[in-house]
Structure formats: structure tokens, C-alpha cells
Motif scaffolding. Structure first.
Motif, PDB file in Angstrom:
ATOM      1  N   UNK A  35       0.825  -1.207   0.000  1.00 31.98           N
ATOM      2  CA  UNK A  35       0.000   0.000   0.000  1.00 31.98           C
ATOM      3  C   UNK A  35       0.860   1.259   0.000  1.00 31.98           C
ATOM      4  N   UNK A  36       1.966   1.250   0.737  1.00 33.93           N
ATOM      5  CA  UNK A  36       2.867   2.408   0.752  1.00 33.93           C
ATOM      6  C   UNK A  36       3.495   2.610  -0.620  1.00 33.93           C
ATOM      7  N   UNK A  37       3.921   1.519  -1.263  1.00 30.89           N
ATOM      8  CA  UNK A  37       4.508   1.628  -2.600  1.00 30.89           C
ATOM      9  C   UNK A  37       3.483   2.136  -3.614  1.00 30.89           C
ATOM     10  N   UNK A  38       2.244   1.669  -3.512  1.00 35.00           N
ATOM     11  CA  UNK A  38       1.182   2.130  -4.424  1.00 35.00           C
ATOM     12  C   UNK A  38       0.923   3.625  -4.241  1.00 35.00           C
ATOM     13  N   UNK A  39       0.929   4.086  -2.981  1.00 33.57           N
ATOM     14  CA  UNK A  39       0.748   5.527  -2.730  1.00 33.57           C
ATOM     15  C   UNK A  39       1.896   6.330  -3.328  1.00 33.57           C
ATOM     16  N   UNK A  40       3.122   5.841  -3.164  1.00 34.84           N
ATOM     17  CA  UNK A  40       4.281   6.531  -3.728  1.00 34.84           C
ATOM     18  C   UNK A  40       4.197   6.587  -5.245  1.00 34.84           C
ATOM     19  N   UNK A  41       3.801   5.480  -5.853  1.00 38.09           N
ATOM     20  CA  UNK A  41       3.684   5.432  -7.311  1.00 38.09           C
ATOM     21  C   UNK A  41       2.606   6.396  -7.798  1.00 38.09           C
ATOM     22  N   UNK A  42       1.503   6.472  -7.077  1.00 38.69           N
ATOM     23  CA  UNK A  42       0.405   7.354  -7.473  1.00 38.69           C
ATOM     24  C   UNK A  42       0.807   8.824  -7.400  1.00 38.69           C
ATOM     25  N   UNK A  43       1.805   9.137  -6.577  1.00 36.48           N
ATOM     26  CA  UNK A  43       2.261  10.523  -6.458  1.00 36.48           C
ATOM     27  C   UNK A  43       3.142  10.937  -7.630  1.00 36.48           C
ATOM     28  N   UNK A  44       3.686   9.960  -8.361  1.00 37.10           N
ATOM     29  CA  UNK A  44       4.534  10.281  -9.504  1.00 37.10           C
ATOM     30  C   UNK A  44       3.685  10.890 -10.614  1.00 37.10           C
ATOM     31  N   UNK A  45       4.235  11.858 -11.319  1.00 38.97           N
ATOM     32  CA  UNK A  45       3.486  12.403 -12.450  1.00 38.97           C
ATOM     33  C   UNK A  45       3.188  11.303 -13.480  1.00 38.97           C
ATOM     34  N   UNK A  46       2.076  11.451 -14.159  1.00 38.06           N
ATOM     35  CA  UNK A  46       1.667  10.464 -15.154  1.00 38.06           C
ATOM     36  C   UNK A  46       2.764  10.276 -16.194  1.00 38.06           C
ATOM     37  N   UNK A  47       3.422  11.357 -16.589  1.00 36.32           N
ATOM     38  CA  UNK A  47       4.469  11.247 -17.600  1.00 36.32           C
ATOM     39  C   UNK A  47       5.590  10.316 -17.146  1.00 36.32           C
ATOM     40  N   UNK A  48       5.931  10.344 -15.856  1.00 35.86           N
ATOM     41  CA  UNK A  48       6.964   9.443 -15.337  1.00 35.86           C
ATOM     42  C   UNK A  48       6.458   8.006 -15.271  1.00 35.86           C
ATOM     43  N   UNK A  49       5.191   7.835 -14.872  1.00 37.28           N
ATOM     44  CA  UNK A  49       4.640   6.478 -14.785  1.00 37.28           C
ATOM     45  C   UNK A  49       4.534   5.826 -16.151  1.00 37.28           C
ATOM     46  N   UNK A  50       4.323   6.627 -17.193  1.00 35.92           N
ATOM     47  CA  UNK A  50       4.170   6.084 -18.545  1.00 35.92           C
ATOM     48  C   UNK A  50       5.464   6.075 -19.341  1.00 35.92           C
ATOM     49  N   UNK A  51       6.560   6.531 -18.757  1.00 38.23           N
ATOM     50  CA  UNK A  51       7.837   6.625 -19.472  1.00 38.23           C
ATOM     51  C   UNK A  51       8.264   5.279 -20.044  1.00 38.23           C
ATOM     52  N   UNK A  52       8.127   4.203 -19.287  1.00 34.82           N
ATOM     53  CA  UNK A  52       8.530   2.879 -19.778  1.00 34.82           C
ATOM     54  C   UNK A  52       7.662   2.443 -20.959  1.00 34.82           C
ATOM     55  N   UNK A  53       6.375   2.733 -20.897  1.00 36.38           N
ATOM     56  CA  UNK A  53       5.473   2.382 -21.996  1.00 36.38           C
ATOM     57  C   UNK A  53       5.860   3.172 -23.242  1.00 36.38           C
ATOM     58  N   UNK A  54       6.112   4.452 -23.077  1.00 38.41           N
ATOM     59  CA  UNK A  54       6.509   5.288 -24.214  1.00 38.41           C
ATOM     60  C   UNK A  54       7.815   4.800 -24.825  1.00 38.41           C
ATOM     61  N   UNK A  55       8.765   4.424 -23.989  1.00 40.47           N
ATOM     62  CA  UNK A  55      10.048   3.928 -24.494  1.00 40.47           C
ATOM     63  C   UNK A  55       9.847   2.652 -25.302  1.00 40.47           C
TER      64      UNK A  55
END
Length: 78
Positions: A35-55
Motif C-alpha cells: 500500500x505504501x509503494x502504491x501511494x508513492x507510485x500514485x504521487x509520480x506524475x503520469x508522464x513518469x509512470x508512462x515513461x517505460x510504456x513510451x520507451x
């Protein structure tokens, strides 16, 4: 691999979570971490969360296919 938790406040917090959710101590620690990791991930900007998909998309080879209505109809079996 054993995990030794030192600190009575931490131990008590894990025990309270386990009791409240009817979990084992191991499940309580795992749940709290996930749950802590999910909260941390949710705080990341969408652009950072999608960076791997874009790459991955940028690295994919071009097929030469045209993505028009006929293409999607064919892919969906229509």
C-alpha cells in the motif's frame, strides 16, 4: 529470509494492522509495504509512470500497417 523488526512501536503497529484486518503478521507487513509503494507510485506524475510504456512504443519496429477502421475491424474479428 527472516526479517527482524526492532522497535516496539513498529511491532505494535504491525500487530494492530494484522488484528484489524484479520491477517498474519507476515501478511500485515506485506500489505503495508504494498500500500505504501502504491501511494508513492500514485504521487509520480503520469508522464513518469508512462515513461517505460513510451520507451517501448518508440523502440517497436514499424509494421507498415495502416491503423484505419478496416485494420481495427480485422483485429477485432469483425
Amino acid at each position: 529470509m527472516p526479517l527482524h523488526i526492532r522497535g516496539s512501536e513498529t511491532t505494535e503497529a504491525v500487530r494492530r494492522l494484522a488484528q484489524a484486518r484479520k491477517l498474519t503478521l507476515t501478511e500485515a507487513v506485506k500489505t503495508a509495504c504494498e500500500e505504501a509503494l502504491a501511494r508513492d507510485e500514485a504521487k509520480q506524475p503520469v508522464s513518469e509512470r508512462l515513461a517505460a510504456v513510451h520507451a517501448r512504443l518508440r523502440a517497436a519496429r514499424k509494421t507498415g500497417e495502416s491503423a484505419d477502421k478496416a485494420f481495427f475491424d480485422r483485429e477485432w474479428g469483425e
